[in-house]
Every structure is written in C-alpha cells, then in structure tokens.
Motif scaffolding. Structure first.
Motif, mmCIF file in Angstrom:
data_model
loop_
_atom_site.group_PDB
_atom_site.id
_atom_site.type_symbol
_atom_site.label_atom_id
_atom_site.label_comp_id
_atom_site.label_asym_id
_atom_site.label_seq_id
_atom_site.Cartn_x
_atom_site.Cartn_y
_atom_site.Cartn_z
ATOM 1 N N LEU A 1 0.839 -1.202 0.000
ATOM 2 C CA LEU A 1 0.000 0.000 0.000
ATOM 3 C C LEU A 1 0.872 1.250 0.000
ATOM 4 N N SER B 1 0.773 4.075 -2.894
ATOM 5 C CA SER B 1 0.431 5.464 -2.585
ATOM 6 C C SER B 1 1.547 6.426 -2.995
ATOM 7 N N PHE C 1 -3.843 8.829 1.233
ATOM 8 C CA PHE C 1 -4.373 7.664 0.521
ATOM 9 C C PHE C 1 -4.284 6.427 1.402
ATOM 10 N N ARG C 2 -3.162 6.235 2.084
ATOM 11 C CA ARG C 2 -3.002 5.068 2.957
ATOM 12 C C ARG C 2 -4.009 5.086 4.099
ATOM 13 N N TYR D 1 -6.911 6.735 4.232
ATOM 14 C CA TYR D 1 -8.264 6.571 3.704
ATOM 15 C C TYR D 1 -8.524 5.102 3.349
ATOM 16 N N SER D 2 -7.569 4.455 2.677
ATOM 17 C CA SER D 2 -7.731 3.046 2.288
ATOM 18 C C SER D 2 -7.859 2.151 3.516
ATOM 19 N N ARG E 1 -11.313 2.670 5.191
ATOM 20 C CA ARG E 1 -12.411 2.121 4.384
ATOM 21 C C ARG E 1 -12.290 0.603 4.202
ATOM 22 N N ARG F 1 -9.948 -1.082 2.593
ATOM 23 C CA ARG F 1 -9.461 -1.452 1.258
ATOM 24 C C ARG F 1 -7.954 -1.656 1.212
ATOM 25 N N ALA F 2 -7.284 -1.480 2.308
ATOM 26 C CA ALA F 2 -5.820 -1.513 2.332
ATOM 27 C C ALA F 2 -5.263 -2.872 1.898
ATOM 28 N N ASN G 1 -6.960 -5.103 -0.043
ATOM 29 C CA ASN G 1 -7.713 -5.624 -1.181
ATOM 30 C C ASN G 1 -7.291 -5.021 -2.514
ATOM 31 N N LEU G 2 -6.146 -4.374 -2.574
ATOM 32 C CA LEU G 2 -5.707 -3.740 -3.814
ATOM 33 C C LEU G 2 -5.165 -4.810 -4.762
ATOM 34 N N SER H 1 -9.481 5.155 -4.804
ATOM 35 C CA SER H 1 -9.516 3.998 -3.899
ATOM 36 C C SER H 1 -10.642 3.047 -4.251
#
Length: 92
Positions: free
Chosen positions: A40, A44, A59-60, A62-63, A66, A68-69, A71-72, A89
C-alpha cells in the motif's frame, strides 16, 4: 478562540486534500500500474509521484479506514487526473 479557528482551518485543508482532486481544471487520462506484490505504501507513493493525489499518507489512511488496504489488486488502471482519493480507492 484563535487556536480553535486554526484547528478548524487546518482540519478543513486536510479534508479538502482528500476530497478535492489534485488537478481540477484538467481531465487527462493517466495509466497507472500496480505490480504484483506492491505494498500500500509503494502504491500510494506512486500515485503521488504520478500527480494523482496530494500526499500519499492520506491515501493510505483513507484506504485503511475504508477497509481497502489489503484488497488492492495488481494490474493497469486508467484514471482521470480530476479524480479524488475516494474515487481512486474505489477503483483499486
């Protein structure tokens, strides 16, 4: 009282950097690639270097918040330079 105004102003700027796109006036297509095994943090930093986000820790954070960190997905993505962090994101 001035301290509270400064705190509110700083919080407003920070929130704006998350929800306001870095390039408001241009709507250019940007191809962004995530390589297999990239973290991540690396993703970012690359987003920031490509001019898609203001500051990579936003970005880190927020991810992470949410969920999503982790699941990229690796791959090539097409972003608009007028996208904000939640939009980017959501695609990744």
């Amino acid at each position: 009282m001035k301290k509270y105004l400064y705190v509110i102003l700083i919080c407003g700027i920070l929130v704006g950097m998350i929800f306001i796109p870095k390039k408001l006036s241009r709507n250019e297509a940007v191809i962004f690639q995530i390589k297999n095994g990239e973290s991540l943090r690396e993703i970012s930093v690359n987003l920031e270097n490509d001019g898609l986000i203001w500051w990579n820790p936003f970005f880190r954070i927020y991810s992470f918040l949410r969920g999503r960190a982790n699941n990229l997905q690796a791959g090539c993505y097409r972003f608009s330079s007028a996208m904000n962090i939640p939009e980017i994101s959501g695609i990744l």
